[in-house]
Design an enzyme around this catalytic site. Sequence first.
Site, PDB file in Angstrom:
ATOM      1  N   LYS A 195      25.164  37.939  48.221  1.00 29.07           N
ATOM      2  CA  LYS A 195      25.071  39.352  47.894  1.00 29.07           C
ATOM      3  C   LYS A 195      25.498  39.574  46.450  1.00 29.07           C
ATOM      4  CE  LYS A 195      28.711  40.755  47.321  1.00 29.07           C
ATOM      5  NZ  LYS A 195      29.617  40.432  46.189  1.00 29.07           N
ATOM      6  N   TYR A 280      31.074  45.649  48.983  1.00 31.60           N
ATOM      7  CA  TYR A 280      31.825  45.414  50.214  1.00 31.60           C
ATOM      8  C   TYR A 280      32.195  46.732  50.889  1.00 31.60           C
ATOM      9  CZ  TYR A 280      32.430  40.448  49.113  1.00 31.60           C
ATOM     10  OH  TYR A 280      32.216  39.116  48.861  1.00 31.60           O
TER      11      TYR A 280
END
Length: 453
Positions: A195, A280
């Site tokens: 990511k 996140y």
Amino acid sequence: MFQESSAPAFVPEADAPAVGATDASRRQFINYAGHGLLATAVAGALPLAAAEAADLSGFGTQAQTPTGDLDIKLPPLDASTDPKAGPFPNPDAPDQRVGYAIVGLGHLTLAEILPAFGQCKHAKAVALVSGNADKMATAAKQYGIKPSSCYSYQTYDQLKDNPEVQVIYIVLPNAQHHEFTIRGARAGKHILCEKPMANSVKECEEMIAACNKASKKLMIAYRIQYEPLNRAAMKLVRDKTYGKTKLIQMMNCQNQAYDQQWRHKKALAGGGSLPDVGLYCLNTTRFLLGEEPNEVSAHIYSTPGDDRFKEVEESVSFTLRFPSGVISQCMSGYGSFNAKSYAVHAETGTIKMDPAFPYKGLKQELVHAPNGKQVTEIPNDPDKQQFALEMDHMAECVRNNKTPYTPGEEGLQDQRIMEAIYQSAKENRPVKLTAGVGKTDAFRGPAPAEEPA
């Protein structure tokens, strides 16, 4: 934006401390000590090389199925009233595991991903790709990878001719995810991509299309969605253990080094703290609730004169609003002391994770007031190797032809929302969102197998 090419001119990899080679005394001990039981005992503690594991000739080589025949069970050591240690790792035999090629040998790969294969049950490292031949040769020796399975970025496409490789794990600067995912899919391999998925919605869509065209799976490495304590928090939220969730606070901040690392270059990183650590907060909020936000508002600030933030932002504060009424306040930063936590405030209790996002050492607190007296519960769950969990999940998806829990569509949705966050900050107004609104787990595949506590 980086365009696809057969030979990228430059893919930076951060320098990292060398991982120590396996010493001779430990090899001798393994050779003399009884292969099967010793391999099981050390699997969770030692970063054994894939080839070293393959040398354990007594370790279940006759197994006809990935699991079951290799499960080892012993009588319990502790009374039923004491905490349980959990089952043995019981990994698959080496020849049953799914082979991975790791692309990029920076800090994350050397410090976390390659050592994590020592705790994998279903995955093994069989190939490396790097722009630094000397570093790659050293890592290959440390982890038992054949020299013939080491590739440069120019020869990356030759992975198509390596039958040992089933999955490519892309651990490169964000701008390179798009190109190497597409090239990897064309080489006939499944893709696990770090990511953030890419630097734009368009790139994400093209990555998904390329994998679909090649009939290959695409998974984004959202390790938090596989980590047991965070999964336990998700279950508490969705089961309404403390009633309806009302507010969520998320924070992920760190103080970046004063150097020329790629994360400070917009062309390579796509942005600053938002796509790196703020993601996140965004992804974990969506994961906990299982619903998609319908509005976002945001503010961005960078300290004037700080050379780290000439091209990318320092701090981002953004608010996500959900159809259920939940408000999530999220903050990310590149210039403040390390803080990685969240709190879910529900009607009759609070779920806290502090720290919530590091690779290890996560802690959970459950604060509520049964019988009118406030108590704090601290679950005593041991650390699980998060990269091993996600790589094993991808291996099982490949083996069983299942959609990953965090497929490319999950990464695409985060990219849509991040672009809306930047738009909101630029225009100083809330931005409406529509993708997936009203659906539960709109972009996720089937849930992974639950890890025993």
